[in-house]
Scaffold this motif. Sequence first.
Motif, PDB file in Angstrom:
ATOM      1  N   GLY A 462      23.006 -32.384  21.176  1.00 13.19           N
ATOM      2  CA  GLY A 462      22.231 -31.405  21.919  1.00 13.19           C
ATOM      3  C   GLY A 462      22.679 -30.000  21.553  1.00 13.19           C
ATOM      4  O   GLY A 462      23.810 -29.789  21.101  1.00 13.19           O
ATOM      5  N   TYR A 464      22.147 -25.665  22.769  1.00 13.21           N
ATOM      6  CA  TYR A 464      21.506 -24.692  23.644  1.00 13.21           C
ATOM      7  C   TYR A 464      22.052 -23.303  23.347  1.00 13.21           C
ATOM      8  O   TYR A 464      23.265 -23.110  23.200  1.00 13.21           O
ATOM      9  CB  TYR A 464      21.742 -25.021  25.122  1.00 13.21           C
ATOM     10  CG  TYR A 464      20.854 -24.202  26.035  1.00 13.21           C
ATOM     11  CD1 TYR A 464      19.501 -24.537  26.220  1.00 13.21           C
ATOM     12  CD2 TYR A 464      21.361 -23.072  26.686  1.00 13.21           C
ATOM     13  CE1 TYR A 464      18.691 -23.784  27.046  1.00 13.21           C
ATOM     14  CE2 TYR A 464      20.547 -22.309  27.516  1.00 13.21           C
ATOM     15  CZ  TYR A 464      19.211 -22.668  27.694  1.00 13.21           C
ATOM     16  OH  TYR A 464      18.404 -21.911  28.505  1.00 13.21           O
ATOM     17  N   SER A 557      23.305 -27.975  26.842  1.00 13.30           N
ATOM     18  CA  SER A 557      23.387 -28.751  25.599  1.00 13.30           C
ATOM     19  C   SER A 557      23.750 -30.201  25.910  1.00 13.30           C
ATOM     20  O   SER A 557      23.287 -31.132  25.254  1.00 13.30           O
ATOM     21  CB  SER A 557      24.405 -28.138  24.631  1.00 13.30           C
ATOM     22  OG  SER A 557      25.705 -28.281  25.169  1.00 13.30           O
ATOM     23  N   GLU A 560      20.635 -32.131  26.922  1.00 10.48           N
ATOM     24  CA  GLU A 560      19.805 -32.489  25.780  1.00 10.48           C
ATOM     25  C   GLU A 560      20.445 -33.642  24.994  1.00 10.48           C
ATOM     26  O   GLU A 560      19.767 -34.596  24.603  1.00 10.48           O
ATOM     27  CB  GLU A 560      19.632 -31.269  24.868  1.00 10.48           C
ATOM     28  CG  GLU A 560      18.576 -31.484  23.809  1.00 10.48           C
ATOM     29  CD  GLU A 560      18.438 -30.269  22.894  1.00 10.48           C
ATOM     30  OE1 GLU A 560      18.101 -29.183  23.407  1.00 10.48           O
ATOM     31  OE2 GLU A 560      18.700 -30.417  21.678  1.00 10.48           O
TER      32      GLU A 560
END
Length: 667
Positions: A462, A464, A557, A560
């Motif tokens: 993930g 972000y 993150s 995700e």
Amino acid sequence: MKDIAVGDVRNFMLVGHSGSGKTSLCDALLFKLGMNDRLGSPASGTSLCDATEEEISRKATIYAKSFAAPYKRKDGADIQMVMLDTPGTVDFFGQVRCAGRAVDAALVTVDAAAGIQVGTRAAWRYCEELGLPRAVVVTGVDREGADFDRTLAEIQSVWGAACVPVVLPVDGKPVWVLDLPEDAAGGARGALIEKAAESDDALIEKFIGGESLTADEIARGLRGAVLAGSLIPVFVVLPLQQEGVGELLEGIARIFPAPTDRPVKDAAGELVAAGPEAPFSGFVWRTQTDPYAGKLAQVRVVSGVLREGMEVLNAARGVKESVGTFFTTCGKKQLPVLEARAGDVIAVPKLKNTHVNDTLCATGHKIELAPIAFSNPVMFSAVIAKEGEEDKVGVMVGRVIEDDPTLKVERNPQTHEMVISGMGDAHLELVRDLVKKRGNLGIDYKVPKVPYHETVTAKGEGHYKHKKQSGGRGQYAEVYAKVEPLGDETEWFVDAVVGGVIPRNFIPACEKGFAEAMHNGGLAGYPVVNVKVTVYDGSYHDVDSSEIAFKIAASRSFREAMNSAKPVLLEPVMNIKVMVPDQYMGDINGDLNHRRGRILGVEVQDGMQVITADVPQVELFRYCSELRSITGGRGSFEMEFARYDIVPSNIAQKVIAEVEKVKEEED
Ligand SMILES: Nc1nc2c(ncn2[C@@H]2O[C@H](COP(=O)(O)OP(=O)(O)OP(=O)(O)O)[C@@H](O)[C@H]2O)c(=O)[nH]1
Ligand SMILES: [Mg+2]
């Protein structure tokens, strides 16, 4: 109280299925013993035994209680009778377990109309476990559909040939078998004399030699046989008509064991010297909270003598307790005594640190007796308190369940619910009534929430970037995270950042961000467990990066990454043992299947089918009452936590949809 020798004490409990007449019998005995000026009746609320509000309103016994009363035997001997009435309702079986540890014998009631019922079988098994000598009392012979002969035949076929009548109904009236002519009642008299002779070498010689035994010799022989378990005398009593009560009392006085007859062992299996001359020890078989006297510890004196004012050691807790005044009880009546000897059952007020299952002993002579093995609760409900009363309810529930080891309360840290667990619906209803009665607080119950967990089953990544750089001081942080199943590793967080792309001082903020995200859950808001998180890349800004910015970026993150790592819901799975008669096997298997149970094995124990299975907890909160209804009360089960398992995806979807619906409603 007259000074009665230990050998002349008769402690026994009444056990049997609910409604089989234990309390009626107990009232009849107490009336005969002169402890009541009229015959108390549980049916009309005048019982000396079922005397608490909750028992009167239910017309059933809830608590085990002890009743001491002197009895003059026909030969003039002074006998101390101590009888314990117990509940037959399965939910309160814990009380039978308690009472069994205060007595030397049991009277098992069998209703002549209903025959041997489930509750009676359970009580019988427990008596066998304890090695308690016992007698059977047939009640209800005046009921419609009652049949003494059929009942006796059932008793002998289920519990064996050791069951021999000592009293028989003749024209509806109980009569001593030994007073019957030789050839009456199918030779019952001869069978009894044979039992007596068999238990004693001297007697059997005389018997075989054709000599007839004296009444005293027969009594001695019968007593030995009862103690050895080779004789289980069967009585018949009509408690409501006071018929056969005198015979039962005399029978108990004559042929039941005295406290000194049975060897006592401590928790380690060592023999405990139990006579009055030995150091004191006593077993706390029950505690109760008296609205006036406060806490009462019910103690069975096992060895030695307890005197007023003595200091004793609570062996399990390693604390000393001062014993002030104490008494024997006859229901609500309390009779102060200055000393108690082996075999006595007394109530000791004001012991601060003493609980059920503790052993009290003379200081300097530590003795620990084996604790009662109580079953784990099987029925669970979450408490709903009125707004603002949560704390008061919490305190009151704690107090109400304090004296009952088969009730538990737990505040679930995850669901924030107060969950009460006990042995069935009636048990939990009692808690609700007592909270109302003692605290004037109304509570409701609902099915508890399941403390689901979340985890991942694959690797996922993930990313972000948290960036707000318009006007004023900006915010900036970028995080790349990887998640995977933790497996056997212990370190859940790994810092794999190289080249300072995220400065050292922001790594703890990343860790915090991940931890928070795991706590809040990625799938449906349940805590994430068994996941390893690695931060491996990112970027920062000299001015705009901050701890808070990295926390946010890490948290996003993570979410995700988790979504891409095949996340799953986990649910608590319990290991259960279901005991049912053979005929219900098909229904039970089908039902367990329906509950997503996995059957691990089936075996036969004591003529019952015992099924072990793993079943999700969500399917078991109300299983106790459902099992009883499938089996007409003849099935029971035990359970313990096994592990967390993956929730099948079709069910997980429903759980997640439910969570989302609730969230939407809240917004
Ligand atoms: N006709 C008749 N009724 C009886 C007899 N014994 C008890 N009963 C009735 O049966 C009902 C239940 O009797 P209890 O003495 O309360 O039964 P219990 O065994 O103490 O029941 P629990 O306390 O629930 O375990 C009452 O209404 C009694 O009056 C009996 O011998 N004959
Ligand atoms: Mg009763």
